[in-house]
Design a protein around this motif. Structure first.
Motif, PDB file in Angstrom:
ATOM      1  N   UNK A  35      57.564  10.943   7.619  1.00  0.00           N
ATOM      2  CA  UNK A  35      58.010  10.464   8.934  1.00  0.00           C
ATOM      3  C   UNK A  35      59.506  10.169   8.955  1.00  0.00           C
ATOM      4  N   UNK A  36      60.021   9.707   7.828  1.00  0.00           N
ATOM      5  CA  UNK A  36      61.444   9.396   7.746  1.00  0.00           C
ATOM      6  C   UNK A  36      62.300  10.639   7.554  1.00  0.00           C
ATOM      7  N   UNK A  37      61.677  11.769   7.240  1.00  0.00           N
ATOM      8  CA  UNK A  37      62.411  13.017   7.090  1.00  0.00           C
ATOM      9  C   UNK A  37      63.275  13.081   5.842  1.00  0.00           C
ATOM     10  N   UNK A  38      62.935  12.266   4.854  1.00  0.00           N
ATOM     11  CA  UNK A  38      63.705  12.293   3.607  1.00  0.00           C
ATOM     12  C   UNK A  38      63.330  13.521   2.787  1.00  0.00           C
ATOM     13  N   UNK A  39      64.268  14.033   2.042  1.00  0.00           N
ATOM     14  CA  UNK A  39      63.989  15.108   1.100  1.00  0.00           C
ATOM     15  C   UNK A  39      64.185  16.492   1.681  1.00  0.00           C
ATOM     16  N   UNK A  40      64.012  17.453   0.813  1.00  0.00           N
ATOM     17  CA  UNK A  40      64.188  18.859   1.164  1.00  0.00           C
ATOM     18  C   UNK A  40      62.889  19.427   1.716  1.00  0.00           C
ATOM     19  N   UNK A  41      63.004  20.560   2.370  1.00  0.00           N
ATOM     20  CA  UNK A  41      61.845  21.197   2.989  1.00  0.00           C
ATOM     21  C   UNK A  41      60.764  21.508   1.961  1.00  0.00           C
ATOM     22  N   UNK A  42      61.145  22.068   0.824  1.00  0.00           N
ATOM     23  CA  UNK A  42      60.146  22.389  -0.207  1.00  0.00           C
ATOM     24  C   UNK A  42      59.423  21.139  -0.693  1.00  0.00           C
ATOM     25  N   UNK A  43      60.172  20.040  -0.827  1.00  0.00           N
ATOM     26  CA  UNK A  43      59.555  18.781  -1.243  1.00  0.00           C
ATOM     27  C   UNK A  43      58.609  18.258  -0.161  1.00  0.00           C
ATOM     28  N   UNK A  44      59.009  18.409   1.095  1.00  0.00           N
ATOM     29  CA  UNK A  44      58.162  17.962   2.204  1.00  0.00           C
ATOM     30  C   UNK A  44      56.868  18.768   2.249  1.00  0.00           C
ATOM     31  N   UNK A  45      56.968  20.070   2.011  1.00  0.00           N
ATOM     32  CA  UNK A  45      55.765  20.916   2.007  1.00  0.00           C
ATOM     33  C   UNK A  45      54.837  20.506   0.867  1.00  0.00           C
ATOM     34  N   UNK A  46      55.403  20.284  -0.314  1.00  0.00           N
ATOM     35  CA  UNK A  46      54.585  19.857  -1.456  1.00  0.00           C
ATOM     36  C   UNK A  46      53.944  18.496  -1.187  1.00  0.00           C
ATOM     37  N   UNK A  47      54.707  17.588  -0.577  1.00  0.00           N
ATOM     38  CA  UNK A  47      54.158  16.269  -0.238  1.00  0.00           C
ATOM     39  C   UNK A  47      53.040  16.389   0.780  1.00  0.00           C
ATOM     40  N   UNK A  48      53.227  17.255   1.767  1.00  0.00           N
ATOM     41  CA  UNK A  48      52.192  17.468   2.788  1.00  0.00           C
ATOM     42  C   UNK A  48      50.914  18.005   2.139  1.00  0.00           C
ATOM     43  N   UNK A  49      51.061  18.967   1.230  1.00  0.00           N
ATOM     44  CA  UNK A  49      49.890  19.533   0.550  1.00  0.00           C
ATOM     45  C   UNK A  49      49.183  18.459  -0.287  1.00  0.00           C
ATOM     46  N   UNK A  50      49.953  17.646  -0.985  1.00  0.00           N
ATOM     47  CA  UNK A  50      49.339  16.566  -1.776  1.00  0.00           C
ATOM     48  C   UNK A  50      48.678  15.553  -0.850  1.00  0.00           C
ATOM     49  N   UNK A  51      49.330  15.253   0.260  1.00  0.00           N
ATOM     50  CA  UNK A  51      48.752  14.336   1.232  1.00  0.00           C
ATOM     51  C   UNK A  51      47.430  14.843   1.780  1.00  0.00           C
ATOM     52  N   UNK A  52      47.354  16.140   2.014  1.00  0.00           N
ATOM     53  CA  UNK A  52      46.110  16.743   2.493  1.00  0.00           C
ATOM     54  C   UNK A  52      44.997  16.561   1.468  1.00  0.00           C
ATOM     55  N   UNK A  53      45.318  16.784   0.191  1.00  0.00           N
ATOM     56  CA  UNK A  53      44.316  16.596  -0.866  1.00  0.00           C
ATOM     57  C   UNK A  53      43.920  15.122  -0.986  1.00  0.00           C
ATOM     58  N   UNK A  54      44.891  14.224  -0.857  1.00  0.00           N
ATOM     59  CA  UNK A  54      44.582  12.793  -0.909  1.00  0.00           C
ATOM     60  C   UNK A  54      43.675  12.394   0.250  1.00  0.00           C
ATOM     61  N   UNK A  55      43.941  12.923   1.431  1.00  0.00           N
ATOM     62  CA  UNK A  55      43.112  12.627   2.609  1.00  0.00           C
ATOM     63  C   UNK A  55      41.674  13.104   2.386  1.00  0.00           C
ATOM     64  N   UNK A  56      41.524  14.312   1.868  1.00  0.00           N
ATOM     65  CA  UNK A  56      40.174  14.831   1.608  1.00  0.00           C
ATOM     66  C   UNK A  56      39.464  13.987   0.562  1.00  0.00           C
ATOM     67  N   UNK A  57      40.190  13.536  -0.452  1.00  0.00           N
ATOM     68  CA  UNK A  57      39.599  12.679  -1.496  1.00  0.00           C
ATOM     69  C   UNK A  57      39.130  11.358  -0.899  1.00  0.00           C
ATOM     70  N   UNK A  58      39.967  10.752  -0.063  1.00  0.00           N
ATOM     71  CA  UNK A  58      39.593   9.485   0.581  1.00  0.00           C
ATOM     72  C   UNK A  58      38.366   9.676   1.470  1.00  0.00           C
ATOM     73  N   UNK A  59      38.341  10.768   2.228  1.00  0.00           N
ATOM     74  CA  UNK A  59      37.184  11.040   3.087  1.00  0.00           C
ATOM     75  C   UNK A  59      35.915  11.208   2.260  1.00  0.00           C
ATOM     76  N   UNK A  60      36.023  11.897   1.124  1.00  0.00           N
ATOM     77  CA  UNK A  60      34.856  12.084   0.254  1.00  0.00           C
ATOM     78  C   UNK A  60      34.381  10.747  -0.309  1.00  0.00           C
ATOM     79  N   UNK A  61      35.323   9.903  -0.710  1.00  0.00           N
ATOM     80  CA  UNK A  61      34.943   8.583  -1.230  1.00  0.00           C
ATOM     81  C   UNK A  61      34.246   7.753  -0.154  1.00  0.00           C
TER      82      UNK A  61
END
Length: 88
Positions: A35-61
């Protein structure tokens, strides 16, 4: 080569080992960072992908926890349902 949908890709082992609380805390940190827009685009994409996996993990739990406290019931017409377990 097609990229698998995030919902169908396996959760990385390091995320699968996290507790619900730890995964949620990391997800919240990633959301704030994006949300703060910190970091480079590649880092943001990697963070988004990790966030997606974290969200799915939380939903499964959460689904696992719900399954542990739901009780299967049979209605008068013979159909099945669930109701919250009575915890005394």
């Amino acid at each position: 080569m097609p990229v698998p949908a995030p919902e169908s890709s396996p959760i990385p082992p390091d995320i699968a080992a996290l507790s619900f609380e730890d995964a949620l805390a990391e997800l919240e940190r990633i959301v704030r960072q994006l949300e703060e827009g910190r970091g480079k685009l590649d880092d943001a994409i990697a963070s988004y992908e990790r966030g997606t996996a974290l969200k799915r993990h939380c939903e499964a739990k959460l689904r696992e926890a719900q399954a542990k406290i739901d009780r299967i019931t049979v209605t008068a017409d013979g159909s099945f349902g669930t109701e919250p377990a009575r915890i005394d």
